[in-house]
Design a protein around this motif. Structure first.
Motif, mmCIF file in Angstrom:
data_model
loop_
_atom_site.group_PDB
_atom_site.id
_atom_site.type_symbol
_atom_site.label_atom_id
_atom_site.label_comp_id
_atom_site.label_asym_id
_atom_site.label_seq_id
_atom_site.Cartn_x
_atom_site.Cartn_y
_atom_site.Cartn_z
ATOM 1 N N LEU A 1 0.838 -1.206 0.000
ATOM 2 C CA LEU A 1 0.000 0.000 0.000
ATOM 3 C C LEU A 1 0.869 1.250 0.000
ATOM 4 O O LEU A 1 0.556 2.246 -0.653
ATOM 5 C CB LEU A 1 -0.917 -0.008 1.227
ATOM 6 N N LEU A 2 1.968 1.178 0.724
ATOM 7 C CA LEU A 2 2.890 2.304 0.794
ATOM 8 C C LEU A 2 3.558 2.568 -0.550
ATOM 9 O O LEU A 2 3.776 3.720 -0.942
ATOM 10 C CB LEU A 2 3.936 2.033 1.878
ATOM 11 N N GLU A 3 3.865 1.487 -1.273
ATOM 12 C CA GLU A 3 4.600 1.598 -2.531
ATOM 13 C C GLU A 3 3.705 1.943 -3.715
ATOM 14 O O GLU A 3 4.138 2.627 -4.639
ATOM 15 C CB GLU A 3 5.341 0.285 -2.816
ATOM 16 N N HIS A 4 2.472 1.456 -3.721
ATOM 17 C CA HIS A 4 1.645 1.532 -4.930
ATOM 18 C C HIS A 4 0.382 2.372 -4.789
ATOM 19 O O HIS A 4 -0.371 2.509 -5.762
ATOM 20 C CB HIS A 4 1.244 0.124 -5.381
ATOM 21 N N THR A 5 0.099 2.894 -3.599
ATOM 22 C CA THR A 5 -1.112 3.699 -3.434
ATOM 23 C C THR A 5 -0.757 5.024 -2.760
ATOM 24 O O THR A 5 0.347 5.204 -2.248
ATOM 25 C CB THR A 5 -2.168 2.971 -2.569
ATOM 26 N N SER A 6 -1.721 5.918 -2.751
ATOM 27 C CA SER A 6 -1.548 7.218 -2.099
ATOM 28 C C SER A 6 -2.467 7.333 -0.889
ATOM 29 O O SER A 6 -2.910 8.439 -0.526
ATOM 30 C CB SER A 6 -1.839 8.349 -3.094
ATOM 31 N N GLN A 7 -2.773 6.205 -0.267
ATOM 32 C CA GLN A 7 -3.660 6.208 0.884
ATOM 33 C C GLN A 7 -3.011 6.897 2.083
ATOM 34 O O GLN A 7 -1.797 6.857 2.255
ATOM 35 C CB GLN A 7 -4.034 4.766 1.263
ATOM 36 N N THR A 8 -3.852 7.483 2.908
ATOM 37 C CA THR A 8 -3.365 8.066 4.156
ATOM 38 C C THR A 8 -3.031 6.945 5.144
ATOM 39 O O THR A 8 -3.409 5.786 4.942
ATOM 40 C CB THR A 8 -4.432 8.983 4.767
ATOM 41 N N LYS A 9 -2.349 7.290 6.220
ATOM 42 C CA LYS A 9 -1.987 6.287 7.222
ATOM 43 C C LYS A 9 -3.218 5.648 7.843
ATOM 44 O O LYS A 9 -3.222 4.450 8.136
ATOM 45 C CB LYS A 9 -1.115 6.927 8.300
ATOM 46 N N LEU A 10 -4.258 6.441 8.038
ATOM 47 C CA LEU A 10 -5.499 5.905 8.597
ATOM 48 C C LEU A 10 -6.138 4.917 7.636
ATOM 49 O O LEU A 10 -6.593 3.835 8.043
ATOM 50 C CB LEU A 10 -6.471 7.054 8.909
ATOM 51 N N LEU B 1 -2.729 -10.042 -1.147
ATOM 52 C CA LEU B 1 -4.072 -9.538 -1.452
ATOM 53 C C LEU B 1 -4.191 -8.027 -1.313
ATOM 54 O O LEU B 1 -5.211 -7.450 -1.671
ATOM 55 C CB LEU B 1 -5.096 -10.198 -0.520
ATOM 56 N N ALA B 2 -3.159 -7.378 -0.777
ATOM 57 C CA ALA B 2 -3.259 -5.976 -0.399
ATOM 58 C C ALA B 2 -3.692 -5.074 -1.547
ATOM 59 O O ALA B 2 -4.444 -4.105 -1.347
ATOM 60 C CB ALA B 2 -1.925 -5.495 0.172
ATOM 61 N N LEU B 3 -3.246 -5.344 -2.757
ATOM 62 C CA LEU B 3 -3.503 -4.459 -3.894
ATOM 63 C C LEU B 3 -4.611 -4.977 -4.816
ATOM 64 O O LEU B 3 -4.699 -4.593 -5.977
ATOM 65 C CB LEU B 3 -2.210 -4.262 -4.696
ATOM 66 N N ASN B 4 -5.444 -5.885 -4.288
ATOM 67 C CA ASN B 4 -6.568 -6.455 -5.054
ATOM 68 C C ASN B 4 -6.108 -7.071 -6.373
ATOM 69 O O ASN B 4 -6.546 -6.660 -7.465
ATOM 70 C CB ASN B 4 -7.633 -5.389 -5.323
#
Length: 357
Positions: A141-150, A191-194
């Motif tokens: 998620l850290l490498e491939h998305t721009s999601q917030t920490k929450l 599974l993290a990145l669907n």
């Protein structure tokens, strides 16, 4: 009674073939080769090559599982890693979800990574011991998305729930978990990145027998819920029979038989498939006592110096002169069944295969 059983198998094979034809292929592998160079001498010149994967081709329809089986050293794991381009293939083409992953540049390949993931064989070796479970699962998620920490934390908890891990253990480290729990961590990370396609590289080989069924049941449940497509690599033929829709039998870097699961286990056609399945123990003592084991003589040839002609000719109990001259192509010997054997080529009348059970 035999004719009735044969007719049922024929109907099942025909139904499976129609289902595969109606589903688009998510994964297409064409002529995949993975050769490793051998260097020798004082100047480290190239002296040869190990043909770990030598011209493998198959399709996997969306939502299905292809089991890839064979004895140790036949090239199963190398094939799985080459498909995901963890190894740079020597030749061939791999198309996943419409994208040729063997032809794209590294930066473009990185953008395709979320759709294809891998569950590794040894959960102890594939998890960083210095990272917590939350960090391991959240790294994609850290490498491939721009999601917030929450958002990342909520996704990590959701993934832990999906694979049956207590979310209160998110800050623990891999050494604090059992082998089965560590493999669940690896599955959650995959599974993290669907993803749409997951290569399961002997995911139960390093686990206790009592835990293996739990992990396989989890993989099946996730497949049904998320619509995943699997390449399930294993040497455990009983487990492959449980999870796979179709099975590819591999020997010395090549696929020798590819068929629907029920048809293959009921009546294997290639001599190597017959020998493999004859070694699977039967739970019924009476059936086990009547079963005839096919014992192969000799050793597996070296992939750096394979025999001329058919690679199985040095051990095959039904070897013919032609087998030592030319390698058989993988051809359709029956509806929905492909076999690489001169017994089923156009030059010979199709012999009645010997059932392994």
């Amino acid at each position: 009674m035999v004719e009735a059983v044969d007719s049922v198998d024929t109907v099942r094979a025909g139904t499976a073939t129609r289902n595969q034809a109606s589903r688009p292929a998510l994964v297409q592998v064409r002529g995949l080769k993975m050769y490793f160079p051998i260097y020798a001498g004082l100047l480290r010149r190239r002296a040869g090559e190990v043909k770990a994967v030598d011209g493998v081709s198959f399709d996997i329809p969306a939502g299905e599982t292809l089991g890839l089986v064979g004895e140790s050293g036949c090239g199963k794991s190398t094939c799985g890693r080459a498909i995901l381009r963890l190894y740079e293939p020597t030749a061939g083409q791999v198309i996943i979800d419409g994208h040729d992953v063997t032809a794209v540049a590294p930066e473009a390949l990185r953008k395709l990574r979320p759709a294809m993931q891998m569950v590794f064989q040894d959960p102890q070796a594939s998890l960083n011991p210095r990272m917590s479970v939350a960090s391991i699962i959240g790294e994609p998620l850290l490498e491939h998305t721009s999601q917030t920490k929450l958002e990342q934390r909520e996704r990590i908890y959701e993934l832990m729930d999906q694979v049956g891990l207590n979310r209160n253990f998110a800050n623990r480290y891999p050494h604090e978990f059992s082998g089965g729990q560590r493999q669940r961590i690896g599955i959650a990370r995959a599974l993290a990145l669907n993803p749409k396609f997951i290569v399961c590289d002997e995911p139960i080989a390093a686990l206790d027998v009592s835990i293996q069924a739990q992990v396989v049941n989890l993989l099946e449940e996730l497949q049904q819920r998320l619509g995943l497509t699997y390449l399930f690599i294993s040497h455990d033929l009983s487990m492959v029979r449980h999870i796979a829709n179709r099975v590819a039998v591999m020997y010395l870097g090549r696929i020798v038989e590819l068929a629907d699961r029920d048809a293959l286990y009921a009546n294997p056609m290639h001599p190597y498939s017959q020998a493999l399945l004859s070694a699977v123990p039967e739970p019924d003592p009476q059936t086990e006592s009547r079963r005839q084991r096919i014992v192969l003589t000799g050793d597996v040839p070296s992939p750096s110096n394979p025999p001329k002609g058919c690679a199985f000719s040095t051990r095959c109990p039904q070897v013919m002169p032609q087998c030592r001259v030319s390698a058989p192509a993988l051809v359709e010997a029956a509806p929905g069944r492909q076999v690489a054997c001169h017994l089923y080529s156009n030059n010979h009348s199709i012999a009645e295969p010997t059932a392994a059970h």
